[in-house]
Design a protein around this motif. Structure first.
Motif, PDB file in Angstrom:
ATOM      1  N   THR A   1     -53.740 -62.938  59.874  1.00  0.00           N
ATOM      2  CA  THR A   1     -53.754 -63.574  61.198  1.00  0.00           C
ATOM      3  C   THR A   1     -52.405 -63.374  61.883  1.00  0.00           C
ATOM      4  O   THR A   1     -52.347 -62.998  63.058  1.00  0.00           O
ATOM      5  CB  THR A   1     -54.051 -65.084  61.063  1.00  0.00           C
ATOM      6  OG1 THR A   1     -55.282 -65.228  60.382  1.00  0.00           O
ATOM      7  CG2 THR A   1     -54.138 -65.763  62.416  1.00  0.00           C
ATOM      8  N   ALA A   2     -51.339 -63.619  61.139  1.00  0.00           N
ATOM      9  CA  ALA A   2     -49.998 -63.472  61.726  1.00  0.00           C
ATOM     10  C   ALA A   2     -49.761 -62.027  62.147  1.00  0.00           C
ATOM     11  O   ALA A   2     -49.182 -61.761  63.204  1.00  0.00           O
ATOM     12  CB  ALA A   2     -48.940 -63.916  60.715  1.00  0.00           C
TER      13      ALA A   2
ATOM     14  N   LEU B   1     -51.459 -61.156  65.369  1.00  0.00           N
ATOM     15  CA  LEU B   1     -50.869 -61.813  66.535  1.00  0.00           C
ATOM     16  C   LEU B   1     -49.461 -61.316  66.858  1.00  0.00           C
ATOM     17  O   LEU B   1     -49.030 -61.388  67.996  1.00  0.00           O
ATOM     18  CB  LEU B   1     -50.840 -63.332  66.333  1.00  0.00           C
ATOM     19  CG  LEU B   1     -52.224 -63.989  66.303  1.00  0.00           C
ATOM     20  CD1 LEU B   1     -52.116 -65.450  65.907  1.00  0.00           C
ATOM     21  CD2 LEU B   1     -52.911 -63.874  67.656  1.00  0.00           C
TER      22      LEU B   1
ATOM     23  N   HIS C   1     -53.769 -72.860  58.926  1.00  0.00           N
ATOM     24  CA  HIS C   1     -53.798 -71.993  60.100  1.00  0.00           C
ATOM     25  C   HIS C   1     -53.156 -72.671  61.306  1.00  0.00           C
ATOM     26  O   HIS C   1     -52.513 -72.026  62.116  1.00  0.00           O
ATOM     27  CB  HIS C   1     -55.245 -71.581  60.427  1.00  0.00           C
ATOM     28  CG  HIS C   1     -55.579 -70.213  59.938  1.00  0.00           C
ATOM     29  ND1 HIS C   1     -55.958 -69.943  58.649  1.00  0.00           N
ATOM     30  CD2 HIS C   1     -55.558 -69.008  60.567  1.00  0.00           C
ATOM     31  CE1 HIS C   1     -56.167 -68.655  58.510  1.00  0.00           C
ATOM     32  NE2 HIS C   1     -55.936 -68.057  59.651  1.00  0.00           N
ATOM     33  N   ARG C   2     -53.377 -73.986  61.408  1.00  0.00           N
ATOM     34  CA  ARG C   2     -52.775 -74.699  62.539  1.00  0.00           C
ATOM     35  C   ARG C   2     -51.248 -74.611  62.448  1.00  0.00           C
ATOM     36  O   ARG C   2     -50.568 -74.362  63.435  1.00  0.00           O
ATOM     37  CB  ARG C   2     -53.232 -76.168  62.553  1.00  0.00           C
ATOM     38  CG  ARG C   2     -52.777 -76.878  63.817  1.00  0.00           C
ATOM     39  CD  ARG C   2     -53.481 -78.196  64.007  1.00  0.00           C
ATOM     40  NE  ARG C   2     -53.212 -79.125  62.926  1.00  0.00           N
ATOM     41  CZ  ARG C   2     -54.128 -79.838  62.286  1.00  0.00           C
ATOM     42  NH1 ARG C   2     -55.390 -79.712  62.621  1.00  0.00           N
ATOM     43  NH2 ARG C   2     -53.810 -80.651  61.325  1.00  0.00           N
TER      44      ARG C   2
ATOM     45  N   ILE D   1     -50.240 -71.027  63.315  1.00  0.00           N
ATOM     46  CA  ILE D   1     -50.343 -70.715  64.749  1.00  0.00           C
ATOM     47  C   ILE D   1     -49.173 -71.338  65.514  1.00  0.00           C
ATOM     48  O   ILE D   1     -48.609 -70.725  66.421  1.00  0.00           O
ATOM     49  CB  ILE D   1     -51.697 -71.220  65.321  1.00  0.00           C
ATOM     50  CG1 ILE D   1     -52.865 -70.442  64.706  1.00  0.00           C
ATOM     51  CG2 ILE D   1     -51.730 -71.124  66.852  1.00  0.00           C
ATOM     52  CD1 ILE D   1     -52.969 -68.992  65.079  1.00  0.00           C
ATOM     53  N   ASN D   2     -48.764 -72.543  65.097  1.00  0.00           N
ATOM     54  CA  ASN D   2     -47.602 -73.164  65.753  1.00  0.00           C
ATOM     55  C   ASN D   2     -46.344 -72.337  65.512  1.00  0.00           C
ATOM     56  O   ASN D   2     -45.528 -72.153  66.408  1.00  0.00           O
ATOM     57  CB  ASN D   2     -47.404 -74.601  65.263  1.00  0.00           C
ATOM     58  CG  ASN D   2     -48.457 -75.533  65.862  1.00  0.00           C
ATOM     59  OD1 ASN D   2     -48.973 -75.266  66.951  1.00  0.00           O
ATOM     60  ND2 ASN D   2     -48.799 -76.590  65.151  1.00  0.00           N
TER      61      ASN D   2
ATOM     62  N   VAL E   1     -46.304 -69.128  64.940  1.00  0.00           N
ATOM     63  CA  VAL E   1     -46.449 -67.887  65.725  1.00  0.00           C
ATOM     64  C   VAL E   1     -46.124 -68.156  67.195  1.00  0.00           C
ATOM     65  O   VAL E   1     -45.417 -67.381  67.833  1.00  0.00           O
ATOM     66  CB  VAL E   1     -47.881 -67.311  65.578  1.00  0.00           C
ATOM     67  CG1 VAL E   1     -48.108 -66.166  66.565  1.00  0.00           C
ATOM     68  CG2 VAL E   1     -48.121 -66.819  64.157  1.00  0.00           C
ATOM     69  N   ARG E   2     -46.635 -69.270  67.715  1.00  0.00           N
ATOM     70  CA  ARG E   2     -46.354 -69.603  69.126  1.00  0.00           C
ATOM     71  C   ARG E   2     -44.849 -69.742  69.361  1.00  0.00           C
ATOM     72  O   ARG E   2     -44.312 -69.205  70.327  1.00  0.00           O
ATOM     73  CB  ARG E   2     -47.043 -70.915  69.492  1.00  0.00           C
ATOM     74  CG  ARG E   2     -48.507 -70.742  69.848  1.00  0.00           C
ATOM     75  CD  ARG E   2     -49.047 -72.117  70.083  1.00  0.00           C
ATOM     76  NE  ARG E   2     -50.430 -72.104  70.519  1.00  0.00           N
ATOM     77  CZ  ARG E   2     -51.272 -73.102  70.289  1.00  0.00           C
ATOM     78  NH1 ARG E   2     -50.875 -74.169  69.623  1.00  0.00           N
ATOM     79  NH2 ARG E   2     -52.503 -73.045  70.724  1.00  0.00           N
TER      80      ARG E   2
ATOM     81  N   ILE F   1     -54.994 -65.414  71.079  1.00  0.00           N
ATOM     82  CA  ILE F   1     -54.969 -66.238  69.855  1.00  0.00           C
ATOM     83  C   ILE F   1     -56.368 -66.787  69.569  1.00  0.00           C
ATOM     84  O   ILE F   1     -56.841 -66.737  68.436  1.00  0.00           O
ATOM     85  CB  ILE F   1     -53.927 -67.381  69.981  1.00  0.00           C
ATOM     86  CG1 ILE F   1     -52.509 -66.794  69.973  1.00  0.00           C
ATOM     87  CG2 ILE F   1     -54.081 -68.371  68.829  1.00  0.00           C
ATOM     88  CD1 ILE F   1     -51.401 -67.821  70.162  1.00  0.00           C
TER      89      ILE F   1
ATOM     90  N   VAL G   1     -58.419 -65.760  66.152  1.00  0.00           N
ATOM     91  CA  VAL G   1     -58.770 -66.812  65.181  1.00  0.00           C
ATOM     92  C   VAL G   1     -60.294 -66.898  64.974  1.00  0.00           C
ATOM     93  O   VAL G   1     -60.759 -67.087  63.850  1.00  0.00           O
ATOM     94  CB  VAL G   1     -58.184 -68.179  65.631  1.00  0.00           C
ATOM     95  CG1 VAL G   1     -58.733 -69.317  64.791  1.00  0.00           C
ATOM     96  CG2 VAL G   1     -56.669 -68.155  65.527  1.00  0.00           C
TER      97      VAL G   1
ATOM     98  N   LEU H   1     -56.030 -74.817  66.961  1.00  0.00           N
ATOM     99  CA  LEU H   1     -55.244 -74.595  68.179  1.00  0.00           C
ATOM    100  C   LEU H   1     -54.925 -75.884  68.924  1.00  0.00           C
ATOM    101  O   LEU H   1     -54.190 -75.871  69.902  1.00  0.00           O
ATOM    102  CB  LEU H   1     -55.993 -73.633  69.116  1.00  0.00           C
ATOM    103  CG  LEU H   1     -56.379 -72.277  68.505  1.00  0.00           C
ATOM    104  CD1 LEU H   1     -57.202 -71.459  69.486  1.00  0.00           C
ATOM    105  CD2 LEU H   1     -55.137 -71.498  68.107  1.00  0.00           C
TER     106      LEU H   1
END
Lengths: 169, 300
Positions: free
Chosen positions: A19-20, A23, A59-60, A63-64, A66-67, A121, A125, A140
C-alpha cells in the motif's frame, strides 16, 4: 486482544508495504513508512479497541504516516514504479500486441498516479488493496459515502483518460 | 440508474469483492445481480477496473491473499443450491424448501459465475497456453556445450566424493561457488547430477546474471539459495524445488522477501531452455530463462 506479535508483523508487513509503495512510488519511502507505522502501532497498541480488524487499524496508522509524508514532500518522486514491475510473459501475443498492452498498463499507472491525493488513496485502498468502502472509511476516517464518491470519481477519470489515450480500444 | 443508486450498488459490490458481507447480504446481492442488468454491468466494470489496476501495478498471483478470490465469493452459494457443501458456507439443505428458498441464490450464483468466467476467459486461456509454451518453447542460442557439461561433472565428482551417502547441491558463480550436502535418503548410491541454469537476459541479448546450480537428479527437494547475484543494484534471490520430475525456480529481486518481486517457472529436465517470465526495469525488459540438464545423459 493481543496485536502486533512478531508473527503478525511478519504476516501484515507485505500488505502494508505494498500500500505504501503504491502511494509513494518509492521503495525506500515505503519501507520507512511501513516501519514507522509499525513503530507507532506498537507504541499505541493499547488504543486498539478490538473492534474491526487489526489490519484496518494498521492501515489507518499507515495512511496517516503516508499523508504526513506526502505533505512534507515538496518534490516529485524520483523513482519510477516501473522498477518494481513484474511482467509475466504472454506468449500468446506477438511483440507488437505485448508492447501495446505494456503501453496501456503504463498509461493506466500514470493516470492513477495523477489522481488527486484523496481520490488516489481511496482508490488504492479499495480497488487495489481490496478493502470494502466501510473498511476504507474506517482507515481513512471519512464517511462511507465519501469513499464511494471518491472511488467512483477515480474510476470515471481513469476510464476517460484511457479512452482519450486509446480511442480505438 | 441515478448517482445515489450507483453509489449504493458499488458500495455493496465492493463489500462483496472484499468479503465484507454476511451470507444473507451476499445472497441478496447475488439475487439482485441475477435480475438487475445495471448491477451486472457495474459488477463487470468494477472487476475489469480492479484487474487492470492491479495488473498495472504488477500484482501477481501471490497477492490473491489480499482478499478472497472473486471465484470463491461468487461460488459461495453454489453448494447450498445444489445440495453439496459450498466453498465457504456449510449449511444443511432442507430438500422440500430447496426451490423456494435457494433458487434466487442459485440463479444469481450461476449468472455471477458466468460473468466471472466471461471476464476471466481471455486471461485463463492465455495463462494455460502460456504455461504449455513455457515448457515447449526453446531458446536455442543458450544451449550448454558438451565441454561445459564435462566441467560441471568434474566439479560434482570432486565435491560428491567427500561424502559417500549424501549428495550435495552446488551453486557456481563467478568462477567459485558454494555447496552443501543434502540429508541422506537411504543406503543406495548417490544420485546422478544435473545442472539447473537460470539466465537473466536483456532485450539486446546481454546476459545480465547467471545462476548455475548442480543438483542430484530424480530427488525431491526444496532449497532456498539465498542471494545468488545482483540486478540493478538489488539482490537477486533464488529458490529451487524438484518434485515429480519438474524443476521449479523462483527468481526474486529485492532487498528482502517482503518487498521482493519475482517470477516462478518450471521446466522438465532434458528439455530445451524456456523463458519463464520477465522483469521490467525502467524501460528495459529482462527475460528469465531456465533449463535443467542431467549431466550423464547429455554427455553419453
Amino acid at each position: 486482544m493481543t496485536v502486533l506479535e512478531g508473527k503478525q508483523i511478519e504476516k501484515w508487513y507485505p500488505r502494508l508495504f505494498r500500500t505504501a509503495l503504491r502511494l509513494t512510488g518509492s521503495t525506500d519511502d515505503a519501507s520507512d513508512l511501513t516501519q514507522q507505522a509499525f513503530c507507532k502501532a506498537i507504541q499505541s497498541r493499547h488504543t486498539f479497541a478490538g473492534r474491526g480488524l487489526p489490519t484496518t487499524w494498521l492501515h489507518r496508522i499507515l495512511i496517516n504516516c503516508v499523508r504526513d509524508h506526502l505533505r512534507r514532500k515538496t518534490t516529485r518522486r524520483t523513482q519510477s514504479f516501473d522498477e518494481w514491475d513484474m511482467v509475466p510473459v504472454d506468449k500468446s501475443e506477438g511483440s507488437a500486441e505485448r508492447m501495446e498492452k505494456d503501453e496501456k498498463m503504463k498509461a493506466l499507472r500514470t493516470a492513477i498516479e495523477e489522481l488527486s491525493q484523496p481520490v488516489r488513496i481511496a482508490f488504492v485502498v479499495t480497488v487495489i488493496d481490496g478493502y470494502s468502502y466501510r473498511e476504507a472509511a474506517e482507515i481513512l476516517d471519512v464517511p462511507v459515502g465519501t469513499v464511494a464518491s471518491r472511488v467512483n470519481l477515480a474510476r470515471r477519470e481513469l476510464c476517460q483518460t484511457m479512452r482519450n489515450a486509446f480511442p480505438e480500444a | 440508474m441515478d448517482q445515489q443508486n450507483t453509489t449504493e450498488i458499488e458500495t455493496r459490490i465492493q463489500a462483496l469483492l472484499a468479503g465484507d458481507v454476511s451470507p444473507k447480504e451476499r445472497d441478496e446481492l447475488l439475487a439482485r445481480i441475477a435480475t438487475d442488468e445495471l448491477a451486472r454491468k457495474t459488477l463487470a466494470e468494477m472487476i475489469r477496473c480492479r484487474n487492470a489496476a492491479r495488473r498495472a501495478f504488477g500484482y501477481n498471483g501471490a497477492d490473491a491473499a489480499i482478499n478472497p478470490p472473486v471465484e470463491d465469493i461468487l461460488l459461495a452459494t453454489e453448494g447450498r443450491a445444489s445440495g453439496r457443501p459450498g466453498r465457504r458456507t456449510l449449511r444443511p439443505v432442507v430438500k422440500i424448501r430447496w426451490a423456494s428458498l435457494f433458487w434466487p441464490a442459485a440463479a444469481a450464483a450461476a449468472i455471477a459465475v458466468a460473468i466471472y468466467f466471461g471476464l476471466r476467459g481471455q486471461d485463463e486461456s492465455s495463462a494455460i497456453r502460456d504455461q504449455i509454451a513455457k515448457v515447449n518453447q526453446a531458446v536455442a542460442q543458450w544451449q550448454m556445450t558438451a565441454k561445459e557439461l564435462a566441467g560441471y561433472q568434474k566439479v560434482w565428482d570432486e565435491i560428491a566424493a567427500s561424502s559417500e551417502r549424501r549428495s550435495p547441491w552446488i551453486l557456481l558463480r563467478d568462477g567459485g561457488g558454494r555447496f552443501e550436502y543434502l540429508p541422506a535418503t537411504g543406503t543406495g548410491p548417490q544420485a546422478e547430477p544435473m545442472i539447473v541454469r537460470c539466465l537473466l537476459v536483456s532485450q539486446d541479448g546481454t546476459v545480465a546474471e547467471t545462476v548455475n546450480l548442480l543438483l542430484p537428479a530424480h530427488r525431491p527437494l526444496d532449497l532456498s539459495l539465498g542471494e545468488t547475484g545482483q540486478l540493478a543494484g538489488l539482490p537477486l534471490r533464488c529458490k529451487v524445488a524438484a518434485e515429480d520430475e519438474w524443476i521449479t525456480m523462483d527468481v526474486m529481486i529485492g532487498r528482502d522477501e517482503a518487498e521482493a518481486v519475482g517470477v516462478r517457472g518450471r521446466v522438465m529436465p532434458g528439455r530445451e531452455m524456456s523463458e519463464i517470465g520477465q522483469f521490467k526495469l525502467g524501460d528495459r525488459g529482462m527475460k528469465v530463462l531456465l533449463q535443467a540438464v542431467p549431466l550423464s545423459s547429455s554427455l553419453g
